[in-house]
Motif scaffolding. Structure first.
Motif, PDB file in Angstrom:
ATOM      1  N   ILE A 162       0.841  -1.197   0.000  1.00  0.00           N
ATOM      2  CA  ILE A 162       0.000   0.000   0.000  1.00  0.00           C
ATOM      3  C   ILE A 162       0.879   1.250   0.000  1.00  0.00           C
ATOM      4  CG2 ILE A 162      -1.651   1.344   1.366  1.00  0.00           C
ATOM      5  CD1 ILE A 162      -2.829  -1.362   2.297  1.00  0.00           C
ATOM      6  N   ASP A 163       1.948   1.239   0.786  1.00  0.00           N
ATOM      7  CA  ASP A 163       2.883   2.368   0.794  1.00  0.00           C
ATOM      8  C   ASP A 163       3.489   2.587  -0.585  1.00  0.00           C
ATOM      9  OD1 ASP A 163       2.486   2.900   3.454  1.00  0.00           O
ATOM     10  OD2 ASP A 163       4.272   1.843   4.142  1.00  0.00           O
ATOM     11  N   THR A 164       3.900   1.494  -1.233  1.00  0.00           N
ATOM     12  CA  THR A 164       4.507   1.596  -2.563  1.00  0.00           C
ATOM     13  C   THR A 164       3.532   2.190  -3.571  1.00  0.00           C
ATOM     14  OG1 THR A 164       5.948  -0.304  -2.149  1.00  0.00           O
ATOM     15  CG2 THR A 164       5.554   0.275  -4.451  1.00  0.00           C
ATOM     16  N   VAL A 165       2.312   1.722  -3.535  1.00  0.00           N
ATOM     17  CA  VAL A 165       1.284   2.208  -4.466  1.00  0.00           C
ATOM     18  C   VAL A 165       1.001   3.688  -4.243  1.00  0.00           C
ATOM     19  CG1 VAL A 165      -1.177   2.049  -5.000  1.00  0.00           C
ATOM     20  CG2 VAL A 165       0.201  -0.030  -4.845  1.00  0.00           C
ATOM     21  N   GLU A 166       0.895   4.093  -2.986  1.00  0.00           N
ATOM     22  CA  GLU A 166       0.565   5.485  -2.684  1.00  0.00           C
ATOM     23  C   GLU A 166       1.613   6.443  -3.223  1.00  0.00           C
ATOM     24  OE1 GLU A 166      -1.538   7.900  -2.426  1.00  0.00           O
ATOM     25  OE2 GLU A 166      -2.410   7.183  -0.544  1.00  0.00           O
ATOM     26  N   ARG A 167       2.864   6.022  -3.236  1.00  0.00           N
ATOM     27  CA  ARG A 167       3.955   6.904  -3.630  1.00  0.00           C
ATOM     28  C   ARG A 167       4.285   6.845  -5.126  1.00  0.00           C
ATOM     29  NH1 ARG A 167       4.232   5.989   1.553  1.00  0.00           N
ATOM     30  NH2 ARG A 167       5.256   7.436   2.962  1.00  0.00           N
ATOM     31  N   ASN A 168       3.559   6.043  -5.864  1.00  0.00           N
ATOM     32  CA  ASN A 168       3.809   5.904  -7.297  1.00  0.00           C
ATOM     33  C   ASN A 168       2.775   6.729  -8.076  1.00  0.00           C
ATOM     34  OD1 ASN A 168       4.061   5.059  -9.991  1.00  0.00           O
ATOM     35  ND2 ASN A 168       4.733   3.007  -9.397  1.00  0.00           N
ATOM     36  N   ALA A 169       3.226   7.859  -8.600  1.00  0.00           N
ATOM     37  CA  ALA A 169       2.306   8.771  -9.297  1.00  0.00           C
ATOM     38  C   ALA A 169       1.805   8.204 -10.621  1.00  0.00           C
ATOM     39  CB  ALA A 169       3.004  10.109  -9.546  1.00  0.00           C
ATOM     40  N   ASP A 170       2.447   7.163 -11.127  1.00  0.00           N
ATOM     41  CA  ASP A 170       2.034   6.584 -12.402  1.00  0.00           C
ATOM     42  C   ASP A 170       0.860   5.619 -12.265  1.00  0.00           C
ATOM     43  OD1 ASP A 170       4.041   7.942 -13.761  1.00  0.00           O
ATOM     44  OD2 ASP A 170       5.506   6.347 -13.392  1.00  0.00           O
ATOM     45  N   ILE A 171       0.514   5.263 -11.043  1.00  0.00           N
ATOM     46  CA  ILE A 171      -0.590   4.319 -10.823  1.00  0.00           C
ATOM     47  C   ILE A 171      -1.907   5.074 -10.789  1.00  0.00           C
ATOM     48  CG2 ILE A 171      -1.628   2.691  -9.187  1.00  0.00           C
ATOM     49  CD1 ILE A 171       1.217   1.918  -8.349  1.00  0.00           C
ATOM     50  N   VAL A 195      -5.424  -6.831  16.372  1.00  0.00           N
ATOM     51  CA  VAL A 195      -6.587  -6.053  15.944  1.00  0.00           C
ATOM     52  C   VAL A 195      -6.163  -4.679  15.439  1.00  0.00           C
ATOM     53  CG1 VAL A 195      -8.736  -4.974  16.702  1.00  0.00           C
ATOM     54  CG2 VAL A 195      -8.186  -7.297  17.437  1.00  0.00           C
ATOM     55  N   ARG A 196      -5.313  -4.002  16.186  1.00  0.00           N
ATOM     56  CA  ARG A 196      -4.927  -2.649  15.790  1.00  0.00           C
ATOM     57  C   ARG A 196      -4.099  -2.635  14.509  1.00  0.00           C
ATOM     58  NH1 ARG A 196      -3.478   0.683  21.357  1.00  0.00           N
ATOM     59  NH2 ARG A 196      -5.566   0.586  22.274  1.00  0.00           N
ATOM     60  N   ASP A 197      -3.211  -3.595  14.347  1.00  0.00           N
ATOM     61  CA  ASP A 197      -2.409  -3.643  13.129  1.00  0.00           C
ATOM     62  C   ASP A 197      -3.293  -3.842  11.900  1.00  0.00           C
ATOM     63  OD1 ASP A 197      -0.116  -3.245  14.560  1.00  0.00           O
ATOM     64  OD2 ASP A 197       0.626  -5.303  14.389  1.00  0.00           O
ATOM     65  N   GLY A 198      -4.212  -4.803  11.993  1.00  0.00           N
ATOM     66  CA  GLY A 198      -5.116  -5.045  10.869  1.00  0.00           C
ATOM     67  C   GLY A 198      -5.994  -3.845  10.586  1.00  0.00           C
ATOM     68  N   HIS A 199      -6.501  -3.235  11.647  1.00  0.00           N
ATOM     69  CA  HIS A 199      -7.369  -2.057  11.498  1.00  0.00           C
ATOM     70  C   HIS A 199      -6.605  -0.919  10.830  1.00  0.00           C
ATOM     71  CE1 HIS A 199     -10.795   0.473  12.519  1.00  0.00           C
ATOM     72  NE2 HIS A 199     -11.388  -0.596  13.030  1.00  0.00           N
ATOM     73  N   ARG A 200      -5.361  -0.721  11.260  1.00  0.00           N
ATOM     74  CA  ARG A 200      -4.546   0.359  10.706  1.00  0.00           C
ATOM     75  C   ARG A 200      -4.271   0.144   9.217  1.00  0.00           C
ATOM     76  NH1 ARG A 200       0.569  -0.027   9.841  1.00  0.00           N
ATOM     77  NH2 ARG A 200       0.787  -1.778  11.294  1.00  0.00           N
ATOM     78  N   VAL A 201      -3.916  -1.086   8.841  1.00  0.00           N
ATOM     79  CA  VAL A 201      -3.579  -1.365   7.441  1.00  0.00           C
ATOM     80  C   VAL A 201      -4.800  -1.228   6.543  1.00  0.00           C
ATOM     81  CG1 VAL A 201      -2.760  -3.126   5.842  1.00  0.00           C
ATOM     82  CG2 VAL A 201      -1.598  -2.796   8.032  1.00  0.00           C
ATOM     83  N   LEU A 202      -5.939  -1.739   6.981  1.00  0.00           N
ATOM     84  CA  LEU A 202      -7.147  -1.601   6.159  1.00  0.00           C
ATOM     85  C   LEU A 202      -7.581  -0.140   6.081  1.00  0.00           C
ATOM     86  CD1 LEU A 202      -9.369  -4.718   6.896  1.00  0.00           C
ATOM     87  CD2 LEU A 202      -7.384  -4.444   5.418  1.00  0.00           C
ATOM     88  N   GLY A 203      -7.339   0.609   7.150  1.00  0.00           N
ATOM     89  CA  GLY A 203      -7.634   2.040   7.100  1.00  0.00           C
ATOM     90  C   GLY A 203      -6.774   2.751   6.069  1.00  0.00           C
ATOM     91  N   ARG A 204      -5.512   2.364   5.981  1.00  0.00           N
ATOM     92  CA  ARG A 204      -4.622   2.968   4.981  1.00  0.00           C
ATOM     93  C   ARG A 204      -5.055   2.593   3.569  1.00  0.00           C
ATOM     94  NH1 ARG A 204       1.098   1.122   7.017  1.00  0.00           N
ATOM     95  NH2 ARG A 204       1.862   2.304   5.235  1.00  0.00           N
ATOM     96  N   LEU A 205      -5.545   1.375   3.397  1.00  0.00           N
ATOM     97  CA  LEU A 205      -6.070   0.978   2.090  1.00  0.00           C
ATOM     98  C   LEU A 205      -7.284   1.830   1.739  1.00  0.00           C
ATOM     99  CD1 LEU A 205      -6.215  -0.897  -0.385  1.00  0.00           C
ATOM    100  CD2 LEU A 205      -7.509  -2.519   1.037  1.00  0.00           C
ATOM    101  N   ALA A 206      -8.171   2.013   2.694  1.00  0.00           N
ATOM    102  CA  ALA A 206      -9.376   2.813   2.454  1.00  0.00           C
ATOM    103  C   ALA A 206      -9.031   4.253   2.093  1.00  0.00           C
ATOM    104  CB  ALA A 206     -10.282   2.777   3.687  1.00  0.00           C
TER     105      ALA A 206
END
Length: 255
Positions: free
Chosen positions: A38-47, A82-93
């Motif tokens: 998710i971090d990689t995708v967010e920082r790639n302006a070509d996506i 729980v918090r790790d999963g919640h955080r990662v899905l939040g970043r995806l959202a």
């Protein structure tokens, strides 16, 4: 060995779960790999668009791997799992790119919560949705009682979470949780991603932020991001930065 892959081609990123032997159930390593992609995708302006897919034809994701969390103590379970999963899905959202969950098979528990974190969902006719947490004595922990309440009518959500009912692809489409049901998800996903890639990336990003702020998806961050983007384009911002660098008082013009 990675069980979550990232492939990028033609402006489209595909984040693919690859744990079919366990019906793509998620463990700690997969959550960490998902976070990194998710971090990689967010920082790639070509996506321009992101597909979230899975290997196999039985399941998109049946949730969290019981073996990965069943041995955790109460504090560790709540504080990390729980918090790790919640955080990662939040970043995806909150990704700035439009996202599509390609539900090739069942999406249960955490798998349904993963799909809910995407902007759109398309689904195979034989796939089912479920929130089976109460069957093993736990509760939804990755936004199943929060984000899903904004996407699924409350009575239907209660059917799933409180009565253990599974929802068919047809019904999921009827209630608007799924955009389309198709026998050829790959072709449909490609068509939708191509359409997204033809739109203005900045217009799409800002529109998504506005919609998310209105529906309560981290509105504070969304509002401040929109305000920051607006101010960054002003002459006053450029003057302020230049004045700071030159150690002088800024001369703001209000433009």
């Amino acid at each position: 060995m990675s069980r979550v892959h990232l492939d990028i081609a033609g402006g489209v990123a595909e984040i693919r779960l690859d744990n079919p032997a366990k019906l793509n159930a998620l463990d700690q390593k997969m959550i960490a790999q998902l976070s990194a992609h998710i971090d990689t995708v967010e920082r790639n302006a070509d996506i321009a668009c992101v597909l979230v897919t899975a290997e196999g034809d039985k399941a998109f994701c049946t949730g969290a791997d019981i073996k990965a969390w069943s041995g955790l103590g109460p504090a560790e379970f709540a504080r990390h799992w729980v918090r790790d999963g919640h955080r990662v899905l939040g970043r995806l959202a909150q990704l700035s790119k439009p996202t599509i969950a390609v539900l090739n098979g069942h999406a249960f528990g955490g798998g349904l919560e993963l799909a809910a974190a995407c902007d759109l969902r398309i689904m195979a006719p034989q796939a089912m949705l479920a929130l089976p947490e109460a069957e093993v004595g736990i509760v939804p922990g990755w936004s199943g009682t929060q984000r899903l309440t904004r996407l699924i009518p409350e009575p239907v959500l209660k059917e799933m979470a409180l009565f253990g009912r599974r929802i068919s692809a047809e019904r999921a489409c009827q209630i608007g949780f799924v955009a389309e049901v198709s026998d050829d998800l790959r072709a449909l996903a490609a068509t939708m991603a191509d359409r997204a890639a033809r739109l203005s990336p900045r217009a799409v990003e800002i529109t998504k932020s506005m919609i998310h702020a209105a529906r309560g998806e981290d509105p504070a961050a969304m509002i401040e991001a929109l305000g920051s983007a607006a101010i960054a384009a002003t002459e006053d911002r450029a003057e302020g930065v230049a004045a700071f660098a030159e150690r002088r008082k800024p001369q703001f013009s209000g433009t």
